[in-house]
Each structure stands twice: as C-alpha cells, then as structure tokens.
Design an enzyme around this catalytic site. Structure first.
Site, PDB file in Angstrom:
ATOM      1  N   ASP A 128     -32.862  31.240   2.821  1.00  0.00           N
ATOM      2  CA  ASP A 128     -32.318  30.782   1.321  1.00  0.00           C
ATOM      3  C   ASP A 128     -31.455  29.533   1.407  1.00  0.00           C
ATOM      4  O   ASP A 128     -32.420  29.414   0.334  1.00  0.00           O
ATOM      5  CB  ASP A 128     -30.847  32.325   1.694  1.00  0.00           C
ATOM      6  CG  ASP A 128     -31.421  33.159   1.287  1.00  0.00           C
ATOM      7  OD1 ASP A 128     -31.574  34.042   1.222  1.00  0.00           O
ATOM      8  OD2 ASP A 128     -29.669  33.792   1.819  1.00  0.00           O
TER       9      ASP A 128
HETATM   10  P1  NAP Z   1     -30.854  33.397   5.811  1.00  0.00           P
HETATM   11  O1  NAP Z   1     -31.231  33.191   4.597  1.00  0.00           O
HETATM   12  O2  NAP Z   1     -29.686  34.424   6.275  1.00  0.00           O
HETATM   13  O3  NAP Z   1     -31.790  33.701   7.141  1.00  0.00           O
HETATM   14  C1  NAP Z   1     -32.276  33.534   8.189  1.00  0.00           C
HETATM   15  C2  NAP Z   1     -33.024  34.113   8.677  1.00  0.00           C
HETATM   16  O4  NAP Z   1     -33.697  34.228   9.651  1.00  0.00           O
HETATM   17  C3  NAP Z   1     -34.048  35.649   8.494  1.00  0.00           C
HETATM   18  O5  NAP Z   1     -34.770  35.130   7.014  1.00  0.00           O
HETATM   19  C4  NAP Z   1     -34.954  35.486   9.193  1.00  0.00           C
HETATM   20  O6  NAP Z   1     -36.233  36.398   9.159  1.00  0.00           O
HETATM   21  C5  NAP Z   1     -34.868  34.753  10.308  1.00  0.00           C
HETATM   22  N1  NAP Z   1     -34.318  34.746  11.466  1.00  0.00           N
HETATM   23  C6  NAP Z   1     -33.488  36.033  12.093  1.00  0.00           C
HETATM   24  N2  NAP Z   1     -33.454  36.004  13.535  1.00  0.00           N
HETATM   25  C7  NAP Z   1     -33.925  35.332  14.025  1.00  0.00           C
HETATM   26  C8  NAP Z   1     -34.248  35.329  15.587  1.00  0.00           C
HETATM   27  N3  NAP Z   1     -33.977  35.743  16.274  1.00  0.00           N
HETATM   28  N4  NAP Z   1     -35.507  33.667  14.921  1.00  0.00           N
HETATM   29  C9  NAP Z   1     -36.194  33.979  14.328  1.00  0.00           C
HETATM   30  N5  NAP Z   1     -36.050  33.626  13.068  1.00  0.00           N
HETATM   31  C10 NAP Z   1     -34.818  34.747  12.500  1.00  0.00           C
HETATM   32  O7  NAP Z   1     -30.286  31.826   6.559  1.00  0.00           O
HETATM   33  P2  NAP Z   1     -29.363  30.809   6.222  1.00  0.00           P
HETATM   34  O8  NAP Z   1     -30.776  29.919   4.876  1.00  0.00           O
HETATM   35  O9  NAP Z   1     -29.003  30.248   7.357  1.00  0.00           O
HETATM   36  O10 NAP Z   1     -28.394  31.137   5.049  1.00  0.00           O
HETATM   37  C11 NAP Z   1     -27.221  31.578   4.733  1.00  0.00           C
HETATM   38  C12 NAP Z   1     -27.357  33.021   4.175  1.00  0.00           C
HETATM   39  O11 NAP Z   1     -25.552  33.412   4.794  1.00  0.00           O
HETATM   40  C13 NAP Z   1     -26.694  32.855   2.733  1.00  0.00           C
HETATM   41  O12 NAP Z   1     -27.654  33.030   1.833  1.00  0.00           O
HETATM   42  C14 NAP Z   1     -25.821  31.821   2.118  1.00  0.00           C
HETATM   43  O13 NAP Z   1     -25.526  32.629   0.872  1.00  0.00           O
HETATM   44  C15 NAP Z   1     -24.962  32.744   3.130  1.00  0.00           C
HETATM   45  N6  NAP Z   1     -24.319  32.631   3.697  1.00  0.00           N
HETATM   46  C16 NAP Z   1     -23.153  32.385   4.261  1.00  0.00           C
HETATM   47  C17 NAP Z   1     -21.788  31.740   4.600  1.00  0.00           C
HETATM   48  C18 NAP Z   1     -21.751  30.468   5.475  1.00  0.00           C
HETATM   49  O14 NAP Z   1     -20.175  30.148   5.479  1.00  0.00           O
HETATM   50  N7  NAP Z   1     -22.050  29.413   6.295  1.00  0.00           N
HETATM   51  C19 NAP Z   1     -20.943  32.307   4.210  1.00  0.00           C
HETATM   52  C20 NAP Z   1     -21.804  33.771   3.467  1.00  0.00           C
HETATM   53  C21 NAP Z   1     -22.476  34.451   3.296  1.00  0.00           C
HETATM   54  P3  NAP Z   1     -36.566  37.265  10.101  1.00  0.00           P
HETATM   55  O15 NAP Z   1     -36.287  38.696  10.277  1.00  0.00           O
HETATM   56  O16 NAP Z   1     -37.956  37.043   9.570  1.00  0.00           O
HETATM   57  O17 NAP Z   1     -36.628  36.870  11.558  1.00  0.00           O
END
Ligand code: NAP
Length: 467
Positions: free
Chosen positions: A395
């Site tokens: 994301d």
């Molecule tokens: P993300 O958008 O959730 O994407 C994580 C990706 O990691 C997934 O597409 C998944 O794809 C892959 N993944 C999962 N396990 C894996 C593994 N073992 N090995 C390799 N890949 C793996 O993560 P992000 O880019 O860090 O974004 C964070 C999201 O969380 C945002 O939408 C944000 O708004 C939300 N959020 C964050 C917070 C905060 O405080 N940090 C708070 C609220 C919401 P596959 O399944 O294809 O592997």
C-alpha cells in the site's frame, strides 16, 4: 513523609516525561524505556510508603504486582511483534476496567479515599468519579472489540445498521443526563446505569469501524484510558495518577492524529467508520485485477542487477515484519555497500501495522540510523536510484493513492518507488495489502517480482551476492 512522597511523585512524573521524549526517536528509545521503568518503580515505592497506607493494603498491592507482573512478563516474551496492536488493545481494556473498579470502590467506601462519607460524597468527587467510570467502561468494551477485530476473532469488516449514528448520539446524550442526575443525588442505581450504558456505548462506537482503521482506534482508546486514569486520579487525590493519565491521554491523541495524517484520513472520518467496507476488509488481501502479465525474476537476477547498481533504496513493509527478514536484509545491505553501492532504507509513516514498526525492526537488526530516511527526505532520491528493493510493502508504494480518487487510500502520501530504474517487489504472490487495493506497479515494465517469503528470497539474494 508526605513531602517525601510528593517529591518522589514529582521525580517519577519528570521521568515519565523524559520517557516520552526518549521514545520519540529510535536512537533514544531504549533510554526512554529505562526512564519509564525507573519512574514507575519510584511511583510504586512512593505509593507503598504513603502516609496512612495500611499493612493489608501493602500486601494486596504487592500480590497484585506479583501476579500482574508475572503475567505481563510471560505475555511480553511470547508476543510476536506483528501482534502488538491487539496486545495493546487487550491491555487498554484492563486499564478501563481498573478505572471502573476504582470508581466503584470510591463510591462504596468514600471514607477510605477522603472524599466524604457514605451517601454524602463531595459534589466535585461525584463528577470526577462518574467521568472516570464512564470513560473507563467505554474504554473497556471498545478495547475488547478492537482486540477481537485485530486478532481475527471477529470479522474486521464494519458492522453497520440503519440509524446507527443517531442511536449512538442519543445514547451519548442519555449518558450525559444520567451523569448529571447522579452528581445531583449520588444514587447507586444511577451509578450502575452509567456503567452499563457506557459499556454498551463502547461496544456500539467501535463495531462500525473497519479493521484497517483499528490501529488508529487503539491509539485513541489509549488516549481515553489515560483520561479515565486522570479522572480517577482526581477522585482519589493522587497527583501522579492525574499527571500520568494526562500524559497518556495527550500522547495517545497526538499519535492518533499522526496516524490519520500518515493515511490522509480525518479522525472524524475514522470514527464514523466505513473504511474497508466493501472488498477491502482489513488484511483480507484479495487478488489483484488483471492488468496483463507480470515480470517475475529470480534472486540471482536481483543480485546481478544490484551488484551493478550505484544507489539502492530498500523499502520495508508489513511482509518484512511477518517474515522477520530484517537481519538478513541488513546483511544484504552491508554486502551491497561493500560492492560500493549507496544503500538507504525508506520508511513510510504507516508502513507495517503500528507507528515506528519498521524503525524498531531495522534498529533491532542494527541498521545504522543514518541510513534510515523518512518519506519526505527519501522521495526526491528515488529518481536517482538504480534499484528500489520493496520488501513486503505494498500500500505504501501504491500510486493509486495519487491518481485514483475512488481508491480507499486516495490522498495517502506514498513512497515514489516507481521512479527508480528498476523496482523489485518481494512478496509471496499477487495479493493486495492491508487496504485491499490493487497495485498496478506490479505490472510496470521497470518492475520485477521476486515471489516468495521475504526472508527466504533475501537469503537467496545474499547467497547469490556472495558467489
Ligand atoms: P501492506 O500494504 O499491508 O502489504 C504487505 C504485503 O506484504 C502484502 O501485500 C503481502 O503480499 C506481503 N507479505 C505478507 N507476508 C509476507 C511474507 N512472509 N513475505 C513476503 N511478503 C509478505 O503493507 P505496507 O505497505 O507496510 O502498508 C501498511 C498498511 O497498513 C497501510 O495500508 C497502512 O495504512 C495500514 N496501517 C498501518 C498502520 C501503522 O501504524 N503502521 C496503522 C493502521 C493501518 P503477499 O500476501 O502476496 O505476500
């Protein structure tokens, strides 16, 4: 004795402030934690030696510390970093419940708290008590729902029914009326009605909020638990509880604001629910729409390209945390530096599942702090980078946030990885990220997908680099 205890409380309060200051940066966070622990130890000892403390009370407190401390130590050792948000939610529920119990104790034994006699409690104390009770009960039931949603024990999808906001508003007004009536006559039936209504309100306020917004909610509940503690601090006349409660209340509110800003969401929007309503149930990770073929590569391909690169920017995300790939990632970074490349780590404010998630993991792997760059600082550098190595992030790189007004993440600032000459995405498949939104970057000509577990793939890249 009273002066010493007040002085000790003052020292503890200063240490808590220093703790918060230390926790605001990875380089000082360990020290911040230590300040917090010392402050809490001083606060406990000062409370035990407060004038008028009965020996029975001391034994009860020590027993509570022994039981609670042991459970806390075991849970802290066992908990996975990725499960921290739900753990925090679970712990907040206890803070809320504690506020309810303290309010009940003060109501039924006002003499012990010096706030009047049974049936004749001071008016101001009734106000503080009822506020502590109401906020505590809302925090309790709200946190239980947040825990259940984050832990996958109930669906992360918002639970919405007609006239929901109107019902919540009406219950809020009723709660206010009950509090006023209670303050006027101190009736025990009203006390328990306030408690019951607040429990129901906490439940009703949190069920319409989607799983994707839950970390913000947890932070807000953290803030509520602080205010509940401050309210109770007034009731029992404990200065340190007031100060600490206010610190927790204010810092939780600021954190919620920072998270909302990082996701470009307004706090009102979060509280009214709806994000992640349709296909984007939090963490569901649906498949992406068909944008054509993707180019898949091998770890050897990635190693070859990176060996010849001058500038590499690593973008960690939630998947790196799941795979616990941070150590091997640092090894990869070190090897590439030895090859003469510049290696930097780009941190998005909401990468992972809690604020500072990536910073903590990279610090754990001893990645030098000076190599870790925040979004505003690193974004202009992607255009000069040969490689963006996106490991388990999705994301936070998705350009739909800039271009697609209908997207759930529209307006969220993102890392401009697509500007690098080559972009590697290390992930297990084509699943979407937390917000459930397709990422068209996977299909771009300068993207190469490295499919597999983040740790395993990075280990293979390291092996290929060493050949
Ligand atoms: P993300 O958008 O959730 O994407 C994580 C990706 O990691 C997934 O597409 C998944 O794809 C892959 N993944 C999962 N396990 C894996 C593994 N073992 N090995 C390799 N890949 C793996 O993560 P992000 O880019 O860090 O974004 C964070 C999201 O969380 C945002 O939408 C944000 O708004 C939300 N959020 C964050 C917070 C905060 O405080 N940090 C708070 C609220 C919401 P596959 O399944 O294809 O592997």
């Amino acid at each position: 004795m009273a002066t010493i205890s007040t002085l000790a409380y003052l020292v503890a309060a200063v240490l808590f402030i220093l703790a918060l200051r230390g926790l605001s940066h990875p380089t000082t966070s360990r020290q911040g934690n230590q300040f917090g622990m010392i402050g809490m130890a001083i606060a406990i000892v000062a409370t035990l030696f407060r004038p008028g403390m009965a020996p029975g009370g001391i034994i009860l407190i020590l027993a509570g510390i022994a039981i609670g401390g042991s459970i806390g130590a075991v849970v802290a050792k066992r908990i996975q970093m990725t499960s921290l948000p739900q753990l925090v939610a679970a712990f907040h529920s206890l803070v809320g419940m504690a506020a309810v119990f303290v309010a009940a104790a003060a109501f039924y034994s006002p003499e012990s708290f010096g706030i009047g006699t049974h049936g004749h409690i001071h008016g101001a104390s009734l106000v503080e008590m009822s506020l502590g009770l109401a906020i505590g009960a809302i925090t309790f039931s709200g946190s239980v729902i947040a825990f259940a949603k984050l832990d996958g024990r109930m669906s992360g999808a918002p639970i919405i029914f007609p006239q929901q906001h109107k019902l919540n508003a009406a219950l809020g007004v009723l709660l206010l009326v009950l509090i006023i009536a209670f303050v006027m006559n101190g009736n025990p039936v009203l006390f328990w009605l306030i408690a019951l209504l607040s429990f129901a309100l906490g439940f009703l306020l949190i069920i319409p909020i989607g799983g994707a917004d839950m970390p913000v909610v947890v932070s807000m509940l953290n803030s509520y638990s602080g205010w509940a503690a401050a309210g109770i601090g007034f009731t029992i006349g404990n200065l340190l509880l007031i100060v600490t409660g206010a610190l927790v209340g204010a810092s939780g509110a600021i954190l919620s604001y920072i998270m909302c800003k990082g996701m470009n969401r307004s706090i009102i929007n979060v509280l009214l629910g709806g994000f992640g309503t349709d296909t984007s149930a939090a963490g569901a990770g649906g498949a992406t729409a068909d944008h054509g073929p993707v180019k898949a590569g091998s770890p050897e391909d990635a190693a070859f390209i990176m060996k010849n690169a001058a500038k590499i920017i690593i973008v960690p995300g939630y998947g790196m945390a799941v795979a616990q790939a941070q150590q091997v990632l640092r090894e990869m970074g070190d090897l590439l530096k030895k090859e003469g490349a510049t290696v930097e780590y780009a941190i998005h404010p909401v990468a992972g599942r809690m604020p500072g998630h990536m910073n903590v993991l990279l610090a754990e792997a001893n990645v030098p702090y000076e190599d870790v760059k925040e979004l505003e600082e690193i974004n202009p550098e992607f255009a000069e980078a040969d490689v963006a190595f996106v490991i388990g992030a999705n994301d936070v790189t998705n350009p739909a946030a800039k271009t697609d007004k209908s997207s759930a993440i529209y307006g969220m600032p993102i890392l401009d990885v697509e500007k690098a000459k080559t972009v590697f995405f290390i992930k297990r498949g084509m699943a979407s990220g937390y917000a459930g939104v397709d990422n068209e970057l996977f299909f771009r000509p300068n993207t190469m997908m490295l499919f597999g577990d983040a740790k395993k793939v990075t280990q293979e890249v390291v092996q290929a680099l060493q050949k």
